[in-house]
Scaffold this motif. Structure first.
Motif, PDB file in Angstrom:
ATOM      1  N   THR A   9      -3.207  -0.123  -3.174  1.00 25.01           N
ATOM      2  CA  THR A   9      -4.089   0.648  -2.296  1.00 25.01           C
ATOM      3  C   THR A   9      -3.376   1.917  -1.840  1.00 25.01           C
ATOM      4  OG1 THR A   9      -5.099  -1.385  -1.507  1.00 25.01           O
ATOM      5  CG2 THR A   9      -5.388   0.537  -0.126  1.00 25.01           C
ATOM      6  N   ILE A  10      -4.156   2.991  -1.617  1.00 28.24           N
ATOM      7  CA  ILE A  10      -3.628   4.215  -1.012  1.00 28.24           C
ATOM      8  C   ILE A  10      -4.287   4.362   0.345  1.00 28.24           C
ATOM      9  CG2 ILE A  10      -3.523   6.735  -1.120  1.00 28.24           C
ATOM     10  CD1 ILE A  10      -3.555   6.543  -4.145  1.00 28.24           C
ATOM     11  N   ALA A  45      -6.092   4.937  -7.468  1.00 29.26           N
ATOM     12  CA  ALA A  45      -5.612   3.635  -7.006  1.00 29.26           C
ATOM     13  C   ALA A  45      -6.337   2.565  -7.792  1.00 29.26           C
ATOM     14  CB  ALA A  45      -5.873   3.454  -5.516  1.00 29.26           C
ATOM     15  N   ILE A  56      -8.873   3.349  -2.097  1.00 26.52           N
ATOM     16  CA  ILE A  56      -8.305   4.526  -1.445  1.00 26.52           C
ATOM     17  C   ILE A  56      -9.002   4.665  -0.095  1.00 26.52           C
ATOM     18  CG2 ILE A  56      -8.017   7.033  -1.501  1.00 26.52           C
ATOM     19  CD1 ILE A  56      -8.086   6.911  -4.542  1.00 26.52           C
ATOM     20  N   HIS A 114      -0.598   8.009  -7.744  1.00 26.54           N
ATOM     21  CA  HIS A 114      -1.217   6.789  -8.261  1.00 26.54           C
ATOM     22  C   HIS A 114      -0.583   5.574  -7.581  1.00 26.54           C
ATOM     23  CE1 HIS A 114      -3.103   4.020 -11.083  1.00 26.54           C
ATOM     24  NE2 HIS A 114      -1.943   3.374 -11.085  1.00 26.54           N
ATOM     25  N   SER A 115      -1.415   4.600  -7.330  1.00 28.89           N
ATOM     26  CA  SER A 115      -0.934   3.331  -6.805  1.00 28.89           C
ATOM     27  C   SER A 115      -1.611   2.202  -7.572  1.00 28.89           C
ATOM     28  CB  SER A 115      -1.264   3.204  -5.308  1.00 28.89           C
ATOM     29  OG  SER A 115      -0.934   1.906  -4.848  1.00 28.89           O
ATOM     30  N   ALA A 127       0.845  -1.203   0.000  1.00 30.37           N
ATOM     31  CA  ALA A 127       0.000   0.000   0.000  1.00 30.37           C
ATOM     32  C   ALA A 127       0.878   1.250   0.000  1.00 30.37           C
ATOM     33  CB  ALA A 127      -0.908   0.009   1.217  1.00 30.37           C
TER      34      ALA A 127
END
Length: 186
Positions: free
Chosen positions: A164-165, A180, A184, A160-161, A146
């Motif tokens: 998960t953020i 994400a 998020i 951006h991920s 994350a």
């Protein structure tokens, strides 16, 4: 006596041709002068356009924007004293205006020595793009880990991920997009 003068037409063709030539040459001279003025205006407009674009690239720093605009005016063969630079929209836009007298050649016969030309160009610095491929200030490519944001932060852009953020700040600002692939949590 008037009838005799009107009936006698000998020599009238050269007089008509002389008047027609004066009119034709006057029209030609005017067209040449206006063409030269139009060419000078186009050149000055190009200089103002390039100065505005160069200045906008340095915004919001007005001093640097003025310096770059003046640099491009000189590169286009004009003097910085020929232009006026102003800023709008809280320093996000630059406007370059120029006024120049163009000397005329043939119109001097009619008493017109020069003509004023005025141009203006404006440019605005676009805000950074939000989102899109590879346009992120913070990017996490991991599908499993994350992206954790905590404490105090100010992110002037997008994040951006691929996973998960997690964001639990005491104070946090993200000026762009937060994306994400999974979830998020704020």
């Amino acid at each position: 006596m008037l009838k005799k003068i009107l009936k006698k037409e000998d020599g009238s063709v050269p007089v008509i041709v002389a008047f027609a030539m004066v009119a034709l040459l006057s029209l030609t001279a005017t067209i040449i002068d206006l063409g030269m003025a139009y060419s000078q205006r186009a050149s000055l407009q190009t200089a103002a356009d390039s100065a505005a674009l160069a200045g906008a690239s340095a915004l919001p720093d007005k001093s640097l924007a003025t310096q770059k605009a003046n640099e491009y005016i000189v590169k286009n063969g004009y003097n910085p004293s020929d232009i006026m630079i102003s800023f709008e929209d809280d320093g996000d836009s630059i406007i370059v205006s120029a006024n120049k007298k163009v000397d005329l050649c043939f119109a001097r016969i009619f008493g017109k020595k020069n003509i004023d030309i005025t141009v203006s160009a404006g440019a605005k610095k676009d805000p950074p793009r939000l989102g899109g491929p590879f346009d992120y200030l913070i990017f996490s490519g991991s599908n499993t880990a994350a992206l954790n944001l905590g404490g105090k932060f100010y992110i002037n852009g997008s994040i951006h991920s691929n996973g998960t953020i997690n964001a639990s700040p005491s104070y946090g600002v993200i000026t762009g997009a937060a994306e994400a692939s999974k979830t998020i949590f704020i």
